[in-house]
Design a protein around this motif. Sequence first.
Motif, PDB file in Angstrom:
ATOM      1  N   VAL A 110       0.783  -1.144   0.204  1.00 41.63           N
ATOM      2  CA  VAL A 110       0.047   0.018  -0.154  1.00 41.63           C
ATOM      3  C   VAL A 110       0.759   1.028   0.082  1.00 41.63           C
ATOM      4  O   VAL A 110       0.605   2.116  -0.826  1.00 41.63           O
ATOM      5  CB  VAL A 110      -1.172  -0.131   1.111  1.00 41.63           C
ATOM      6  N   ALA A 111       1.936   1.206   0.875  1.00 38.42           N
ATOM      7  CA  ALA A 111       2.969   2.258   0.815  1.00 38.42           C
ATOM      8  C   ALA A 111       3.460   2.710  -0.512  1.00 38.42           C
ATOM      9  O   ALA A 111       3.560   3.846  -1.067  1.00 38.42           O
ATOM     10  CB  ALA A 111       4.009   2.102   1.967  1.00 38.42           C
ATOM     11  N   TYR A 159       2.456   2.236  -3.436  1.00 41.26           N
ATOM     12  CA  TYR A 159       1.523   2.836  -4.569  1.00 41.26           C
ATOM     13  C   TYR A 159       0.642   3.882  -3.821  1.00 41.26           C
ATOM     14  O   TYR A 159      -0.408   4.190  -4.250  1.00 41.26           O
ATOM     15  CB  TYR A 159       0.602   1.831  -5.097  1.00 41.26           C
ATOM     16  N   ALA A 160       1.345   4.326  -2.622  1.00 45.06           N
ATOM     17  CA  ALA A 160       0.362   5.493  -1.990  1.00 45.06           C
ATOM     18  C   ALA A 160      -0.019   6.476  -3.078  1.00 45.06           C
ATOM     19  O   ALA A 160       0.717   7.041  -3.779  1.00 45.06           O
ATOM     20  CB  ALA A 160       1.199   6.096  -0.860  1.00 45.06           C
ATOM     21  N   GLY A 161      -1.459   6.754  -2.855  1.00 46.06           N
ATOM     22  CA  GLY A 161      -2.223   7.726  -3.763  1.00 46.06           C
ATOM     23  C   GLY A 161      -2.293   7.394  -5.222  1.00 46.06           C
ATOM     24  O   GLY A 161      -2.881   8.275  -6.138  1.00 46.06           O
ATOM     25  N   GLN A 186      -9.570   5.834  -1.957  1.00 48.53           N
ATOM     26  CA  GLN A 186      -8.107   5.563  -2.077  1.00 48.53           C
ATOM     27  C   GLN A 186      -7.882   4.276  -1.006  1.00 48.53           C
ATOM     28  O   GLN A 186      -8.548   3.896  -0.031  1.00 48.53           O
ATOM     29  CB  GLN A 186      -7.421   6.537  -1.636  1.00 48.53           C
ATOM     30  N   THR A 201      -5.676   2.281   1.867  1.00 50.21           N
ATOM     31  CA  THR A 201      -4.741   2.572   3.040  1.00 50.21           C
ATOM     32  C   THR A 201      -4.478   1.238   3.413  1.00 50.21           C
ATOM     33  O   THR A 201      -5.033   0.279   3.192  1.00 50.21           O
ATOM     34  CB  THR A 201      -5.142   3.392   3.773  1.00 50.21           C
ATOM     35  N   GLY A 260      -9.849   4.203   3.379  1.00 44.75           N
ATOM     36  CA  GLY A 260      -9.030   5.266   2.583  1.00 44.75           C
ATOM     37  C   GLY A 260     -10.143   6.337   2.104  1.00 44.75           C
ATOM     38  O   GLY A 260     -11.380   5.985   2.248  1.00 44.75           O
TER      39      GLY A 260
END
Length: 197
Positions: free
Chosen positions: A106-107, A109-111, A147, A149, A155
């Motif tokens: 997840v981090a 591909y954050a955003g 989104q 998270t 998200g």
Amino acid sequence: MKNIVILISGGGSNMAAIVDAARRDNWQDLYGARVAAVISNRADAQGLQFAQAQGIATETLDHKAFASRDAFDAALMEVIDRFDAPDAPVLVVLAGFMRILTPGFVAHYAGRLVNIHPSLLPAFPGLNTHQRALDAGCQVAGATVHQVTAELDHGATLAQAVVPVLPGDTAATLAARVLSQEHLLYPRAIAELLSKK
């Protein structure tokens, strides 16, 4: 070119709706974007056949072949990142991908990582959403594009669609009504995201 990579585990009806919208609305000219690949954790996922018929690259990565969730997610990142580019980071779209992703994934591909969930979040995160909505006596149900998270189904909300709960609804009839709205909502939400990138 902004590459969209879609992850599926089954029939891929939301993926098909996104592919159809991208072609119909000419995302390539409008947003400089295309569906570059469809990846599944199941070789028998029917959605792979649809993607192949559309000339879209497909990959299968069996999660059972990996000793841990971290190992699977690391391998999945490698496959996705083949479609990445520094000037146009890939957008990763979860469309019925039935795996809980690790915080590291997840981090990474954050955003850029989005999902659709068959409830009006924050109500009913997780599974069995339609039956839970019926059991709670809800008068409306729906779907949420959000989104992703590290916390499951928590998200930021990007878009929602609302459907009525009708007298005599079962989980199956409600699910079908919600799914028909998902097919409209998800492509619209992705197009909106692409317009801002």
